[in-house]
Design a protein around this motif. Structure first.
Motif, PDB file in Angstrom:
ATOM      1  N   ILE A   1       0.815  -1.219   0.000  1.00  0.00           N
ATOM      2  CA  ILE A   1       0.000   0.000   0.000  1.00  0.00           C
ATOM      3  C   ILE A   1       0.846   1.265   0.000  1.00  0.00           C
ATOM      4  O   ILE A   1       0.495   2.252  -0.638  1.00  0.00           O
ATOM      5  CB  ILE A   1      -0.981  -0.001   1.197  1.00  0.00           C
ATOM      6  CG1 ILE A   1      -2.069  -1.059   0.979  1.00  0.00           C
ATOM      7  CG2 ILE A   1      -1.603   1.364   1.421  1.00  0.00           C
ATOM      8  CD1 ILE A   1      -3.075  -0.742  -0.101  1.00  0.00           C
ATOM      9  N   ALA A   2       1.980   1.273   0.706  1.00  0.00           N
ATOM     10  CA  ALA A   2       2.817   2.477   0.765  1.00  0.00           C
ATOM     11  C   ALA A   2       3.279   2.892  -0.627  1.00  0.00           C
ATOM     12  O   ALA A   2       3.170   4.070  -1.006  1.00  0.00           O
ATOM     13  CB  ALA A   2       3.999   2.261   1.696  1.00  0.00           C
ATOM     14  N   GLU A   3       3.773   1.940  -1.411  1.00  0.00           N
ATOM     15  CA  GLU A   3       4.225   2.249  -2.775  1.00  0.00           C
ATOM     16  C   GLU A   3       3.062   2.689  -3.652  1.00  0.00           C
ATOM     17  O   GLU A   3       3.153   3.659  -4.401  1.00  0.00           O
ATOM     18  CB  GLU A   3       4.918   1.033  -3.393  1.00  0.00           C
ATOM     19  CG  GLU A   3       5.403   1.288  -4.805  1.00  0.00           C
ATOM     20  CD  GLU A   3       6.074   0.076  -5.439  1.00  0.00           C
ATOM     21  OE1 GLU A   3       6.359   0.160  -6.646  1.00  0.00           O
ATOM     22  OE2 GLU A   3       6.293  -0.940  -4.761  1.00  0.00           O
ATOM     23  N   TYR A   4       1.957   1.978  -3.549  1.00  0.00           N
ATOM     24  CA  TYR A   4       0.754   2.301  -4.329  1.00  0.00           C
ATOM     25  C   TYR A   4       0.261   3.703  -3.983  1.00  0.00           C
ATOM     26  O   TYR A   4       0.033   4.528  -4.864  1.00  0.00           O
ATOM     27  CB  TYR A   4      -0.315   1.250  -4.013  1.00  0.00           C
ATOM     28  CG  TYR A   4      -1.544   1.298  -4.874  1.00  0.00           C
ATOM     29  CD1 TYR A   4      -1.619   0.556  -6.043  1.00  0.00           C
ATOM     30  CD2 TYR A   4      -2.637   2.062  -4.504  1.00  0.00           C
ATOM     31  CE1 TYR A   4      -2.765   0.578  -6.821  1.00  0.00           C
ATOM     32  CE2 TYR A   4      -3.782   2.090  -5.277  1.00  0.00           C
ATOM     33  CZ  TYR A   4      -3.838   1.346  -6.441  1.00  0.00           C
ATOM     34  OH  TYR A   4      -4.973   1.378  -7.209  1.00  0.00           O
ATOM     35  N   SER A   5       0.149   3.997  -2.693  1.00  0.00           N
ATOM     36  CA  SER A   5      -0.386   5.281  -2.232  1.00  0.00           C
ATOM     37  C   SER A   5       0.546   6.455  -2.529  1.00  0.00           C
ATOM     38  O   SER A   5       0.095   7.589  -2.652  1.00  0.00           O
ATOM     39  CB  SER A   5      -0.666   5.232  -0.730  1.00  0.00           C
ATOM     40  OG  SER A   5      -1.651   4.264  -0.460  1.00  0.00           O
ATOM     41  N   ALA A   6       1.830   6.195  -2.642  1.00  0.00           N
ATOM     42  CA  ALA A   6       2.788   7.257  -2.950  1.00  0.00           C
ATOM     43  C   ALA A   6       2.728   7.675  -4.417  1.00  0.00           C
ATOM     44  O   ALA A   6       3.191   8.763  -4.770  1.00  0.00           O
ATOM     45  CB  ALA A   6       4.202   6.797  -2.599  1.00  0.00           C
ATOM     46  N   ASN A   7       2.154   6.841  -5.274  1.00  0.00           N
ATOM     47  CA  ASN A   7       2.184   7.101  -6.708  1.00  0.00           C
ATOM     48  C   ASN A   7       0.818   7.286  -7.365  1.00  0.00           C
ATOM     49  O   ASN A   7       0.675   8.106  -8.271  1.00  0.00           O
ATOM     50  CB  ASN A   7       2.916   5.954  -7.410  1.00  0.00           C
ATOM     51  CG  ASN A   7       4.370   5.919  -7.059  1.00  0.00           C
ATOM     52  OD1 ASN A   7       5.149   6.704  -7.554  1.00  0.00           O
ATOM     53  ND2 ASN A   7       4.753   5.023  -6.161  1.00  0.00           N
ATOM     54  N   VAL A   8      -0.163   6.532  -6.955  1.00  0.00           N
ATOM     55  CA  VAL A   8      -1.445   6.511  -7.656  1.00  0.00           C
ATOM     56  C   VAL A   8      -2.241   7.812  -7.542  1.00  0.00           C
ATOM     57  O   VAL A   8      -2.863   8.224  -8.523  1.00  0.00           O
ATOM     58  CB  VAL A   8      -2.271   5.276  -7.239  1.00  0.00           C
ATOM     59  CG1 VAL A   8      -3.670   5.316  -7.822  1.00  0.00           C
ATOM     60  CG2 VAL A   8      -1.544   4.011  -7.686  1.00  0.00           C
TER      61      VAL A   8
ATOM     62  N   PHE B   1       0.877  -0.339 -11.340  1.00  0.00           N
ATOM     63  CA  PHE B   1       0.238  -0.338 -10.024  1.00  0.00           C
ATOM     64  C   PHE B   1      -0.951  -1.292  -9.977  1.00  0.00           C
ATOM     65  O   PHE B   1      -1.266  -1.832  -8.913  1.00  0.00           O
ATOM     66  CB  PHE B   1      -0.120   1.091  -9.620  1.00  0.00           C
ATOM     67  CG  PHE B   1       1.111   1.941  -9.547  1.00  0.00           C
ATOM     68  CD1 PHE B   1       2.013   1.791  -8.502  1.00  0.00           C
ATOM     69  CD2 PHE B   1       1.413   2.827 -10.563  1.00  0.00           C
ATOM     70  CE1 PHE B   1       3.178   2.525  -8.459  1.00  0.00           C
ATOM     71  CE2 PHE B   1       2.580   3.576 -10.533  1.00  0.00           C
ATOM     72  CZ  PHE B   1       3.468   3.424  -9.473  1.00  0.00           C
ATOM     73  N   ILE B   2      -1.572  -1.522 -11.123  1.00  0.00           N
ATOM     74  CA  ILE B   2      -2.581  -2.582 -11.200  1.00  0.00           C
ATOM     75  C   ILE B   2      -1.900  -3.927 -10.945  1.00  0.00           C
ATOM     76  O   ILE B   2      -2.393  -4.748 -10.173  1.00  0.00           O
ATOM     77  CB  ILE B   2      -3.297  -2.591 -12.565  1.00  0.00           C
ATOM     78  CG1 ILE B   2      -4.193  -1.366 -12.715  1.00  0.00           C
ATOM     79  CG2 ILE B   2      -4.112  -3.876 -12.734  1.00  0.00           C
ATOM     80  CD1 ILE B   2      -4.833  -1.250 -14.087  1.00  0.00           C
ATOM     81  N   GLU B   3      -0.749  -4.131 -11.589  1.00  0.00           N
ATOM     82  CA  GLU B   3      -0.007  -5.376 -11.402  1.00  0.00           C
ATOM     83  C   GLU B   3       0.422  -5.536  -9.945  1.00  0.00           C
ATOM     84  O   GLU B   3       0.299  -6.625  -9.373  1.00  0.00           O
ATOM     85  CB  GLU B   3       1.196  -5.409 -12.336  1.00  0.00           C
ATOM     86  CG  GLU B   3       0.803  -5.511 -13.800  1.00  0.00           C
ATOM     87  CD  GLU B   3       1.967  -5.319 -14.754  1.00  0.00           C
ATOM     88  OE1 GLU B   3       3.136  -5.348 -14.300  1.00  0.00           O
ATOM     89  OE2 GLU B   3       1.704  -5.121 -15.950  1.00  0.00           O
ATOM     90  N   LEU B   4       0.911  -4.462  -9.326  1.00  0.00           N
ATOM     91  CA  LEU B   4       1.304  -4.496  -7.916  1.00  0.00           C
ATOM     92  C   LEU B   4       0.105  -4.860  -7.040  1.00  0.00           C
ATOM     93  O   LEU B   4       0.183  -5.758  -6.202  1.00  0.00           O
ATOM     94  CB  LEU B   4       1.863  -3.133  -7.501  1.00  0.00           C
ATOM     95  CG  LEU B   4       2.180  -2.955  -6.016  1.00  0.00           C
ATOM     96  CD1 LEU B   4       3.316  -3.880  -5.594  1.00  0.00           C
ATOM     97  CD2 LEU B   4       2.517  -1.497  -5.728  1.00  0.00           C
ATOM     98  N   ARG B   5      -1.009  -4.173  -7.262  1.00  0.00           N
ATOM     99  CA  ARG B   5      -2.220  -4.423  -6.485  1.00  0.00           C
ATOM    100  C   ARG B   5      -2.699  -5.863  -6.662  1.00  0.00           C
ATOM    101  O   ARG B   5      -3.026  -6.545  -5.697  1.00  0.00           O
ATOM    102  CB  ARG B   5      -3.316  -3.441  -6.921  1.00  0.00           C
ATOM    103  CG  ARG B   5      -4.569  -3.503  -6.071  1.00  0.00           C
ATOM    104  CD  ARG B   5      -5.685  -2.684  -6.685  1.00  0.00           C
ATOM    105  NE  ARG B   5      -6.170  -3.373  -7.873  1.00  0.00           N
ATOM    106  CZ  ARG B   5      -6.568  -2.778  -8.983  1.00  0.00           C
ATOM    107  NH1 ARG B   5      -6.540  -1.479  -9.106  1.00  0.00           N
ATOM    108  NH2 ARG B   5      -6.995  -3.498 -10.009  1.00  0.00           N
TER     109      ARG B   5
END
Length: 98
Positions: free
Chosen positions: A17-24, A79-83
């Protein structure tokens, strides 16, 4: 007419979530969207048979087309792939008033 997106996330591992939230959020904003509300806390299903999500996000966009442009954008794909590596997600899109 304003369009809305609701994302329901199902996961036991929020390490991504930290990486996702920092970018999305920047990508959401690029397509005219804004985070209306996000929660990674307890969710209660008050009615119906919906599975209980681990987190919920609601978003406002200028149109359903803008939401689809965001979801299909090249910069959002990693980020879809990460999620998807760490969770299952259900996304609802609809028009309506805020």
């Amino acid at each position: 007419m304003t369009a809305h997106m609701v994302a329901m996330i199902y996961t036991d591992d929020f390490s991504w979530i930290a990486e996702y939230s920092a970018n999305v959020p920047k990508i959401v904003a690029k397509y005219g969207g804004e985070y209306a509300f996000t929660s990674a806390g307890a969710v209660t299903v008050a009615e119906g048979d919906l599975p209980v999500p681990s987190g919920v996000g609601t978003f406002n966009f200028p149109s359903c087309d803008a939401i689809m442009q965001f979801l299909n954008s090249e910069e959002y794909q990693p980020f879809i792939e990460l999620r998807n590596r760490h969770s299952k997600t259900q996304i609802l899109i609809f028009e309506g008033r805020a």
